[in-house]
Design a protein around this motif. Structure first.
Motif, PDB file in Angstrom:
ATOM      1  N   PRO A   1       0.831  -1.201   0.000  1.00 53.74           N
ATOM      2  CA  PRO A   1       0.000   0.000   0.000  1.00 53.74           C
ATOM      3  C   PRO A   1       0.867   1.253   0.000  1.00 53.74           C
ATOM      4  N   ILE A   2       0.327   2.320  -0.521  1.00 57.56           N
ATOM      5  CA  ILE A   2       0.996   3.621  -0.487  1.00 57.56           C
ATOM      6  C   ILE A   2       0.200   4.493   0.479  1.00 57.56           C
ATOM      7  N   VAL A   3       0.901   5.081   1.436  1.00 55.90           N
ATOM      8  CA  VAL A   3       0.253   5.986   2.388  1.00 55.90           C
ATOM      9  C   VAL A   3       0.833   7.380   2.173  1.00 55.90           C
ATOM     10  N   VAL A   4      -0.066   8.356   2.044  1.00 54.81           N
ATOM     11  CA  VAL A   4       0.326   9.739   1.788  1.00 54.81           C
ATOM     12  C   VAL A   4      -0.148  10.600   2.954  1.00 54.81           C
ATOM     13  N   HIS A   5       0.741  11.488   3.381  1.00 52.96           N
ATOM     14  CA  HIS A   5       0.405  12.482   4.407  1.00 52.96           C
ATOM     15  C   HIS A   5       1.089  13.780   4.004  1.00 52.96           C
ATOM     16  N   GLY A   6       0.282  14.777   3.671  1.00 53.85           N
ATOM     17  CA  GLY A   6       0.850  16.045   3.204  1.00 53.85           C
ATOM     18  C   GLY A   6       1.609  15.821   1.902  1.00 53.85           C
ATOM     19  N   GLN A   7       2.850  16.258   1.879  1.00 57.85           N
ATOM     20  CA  GLN A   7       3.677  16.116   0.679  1.00 57.85           C
ATOM     21  C   GLN A   7       4.557  14.876   0.725  1.00 57.85           C
ATOM     22  N   ARG A   8       4.385  14.047   1.754  1.00 64.52           N
ATOM     23  CA  ARG A   8       5.227  12.864   1.909  1.00 64.52           C
ATOM     24  C   ARG A   8       4.414  11.594   1.682  1.00 64.52           C
ATOM     25  N   ALA A   9       5.102  10.552   1.266  1.00 64.52           N
ATOM     26  CA  ALA A   9       4.448   9.255   1.063  1.00 64.52           C
ATOM     27  C   ALA A   9       5.435   8.154   1.419  1.00 64.52           C
ATOM     28  N   VAL A  10       4.896   7.018   1.842  1.00 65.12           N
ATOM     29  CA  VAL A  10       5.717   5.833   2.105  1.00 65.12           C
ATOM     30  C   VAL A  10       4.986   4.610   1.574  1.00 65.12           C
TER      31      VAL A  10
END
Length: 117
Positions: free
Chosen positions: A95-104
């Motif tokens: 899965p890709i998790v995005v928060h603001g301008q960052r992702a992991v």
């Protein structure tokens, strides 16, 4: 905390574990079922950048039959790879998790903890 998004496949154990970890932290992310509503090429390009990847090929699930069907390789041009992911969303690593301008990438699921710091 609605400013979290997860590109989620409920059939994937890592995706389910990542979502559960977010929820354990009190985060209710926007869940994007990317197999039903695939991101467009511009969104994928942005995700690749947010993930800190040099090339969209890094975001591919290379073991999928669609990888071979699309004729992809590490030498494939970025636009070719992005268009293949739009056409075959199953190719997108999850899965890709995005928060603001960052992702992991939630592999392992604990990677999402980096977004909380």
């Amino acid at each position: 905390m609605a400013d979290y998004r997860i590109y989620h496949n409920p059939r994937c154990s890592k995706s389910r574990q990542t979502l559960a970890l977010l929820e354990e932290q009190g985060i209710s992310p926007q869940v994007i079922l990317y197999l039903q509503t695939p991101p467009d090429a511009a969104t994928l390009k942005r995700l690749v950048k947010q993930l800190g990847m040099a090339h969209p090929h890094e975001l591919l699930r290379k073991g999928e039959a669609e990888y071979r069907e699309a004729g992809l390789s590490p030498d494939s041009p970025a636009d070719t790879v992005l268009n293949a992911m739009v056409r075959y969303p199953k190719l997108i690593e999850r899965p890709i998790v995005v928060h603001g301008q960052r992702a992991v990438l939630g592999r392992p699921p604990e990677n999402v903890l980096d977004l909380m710091s």
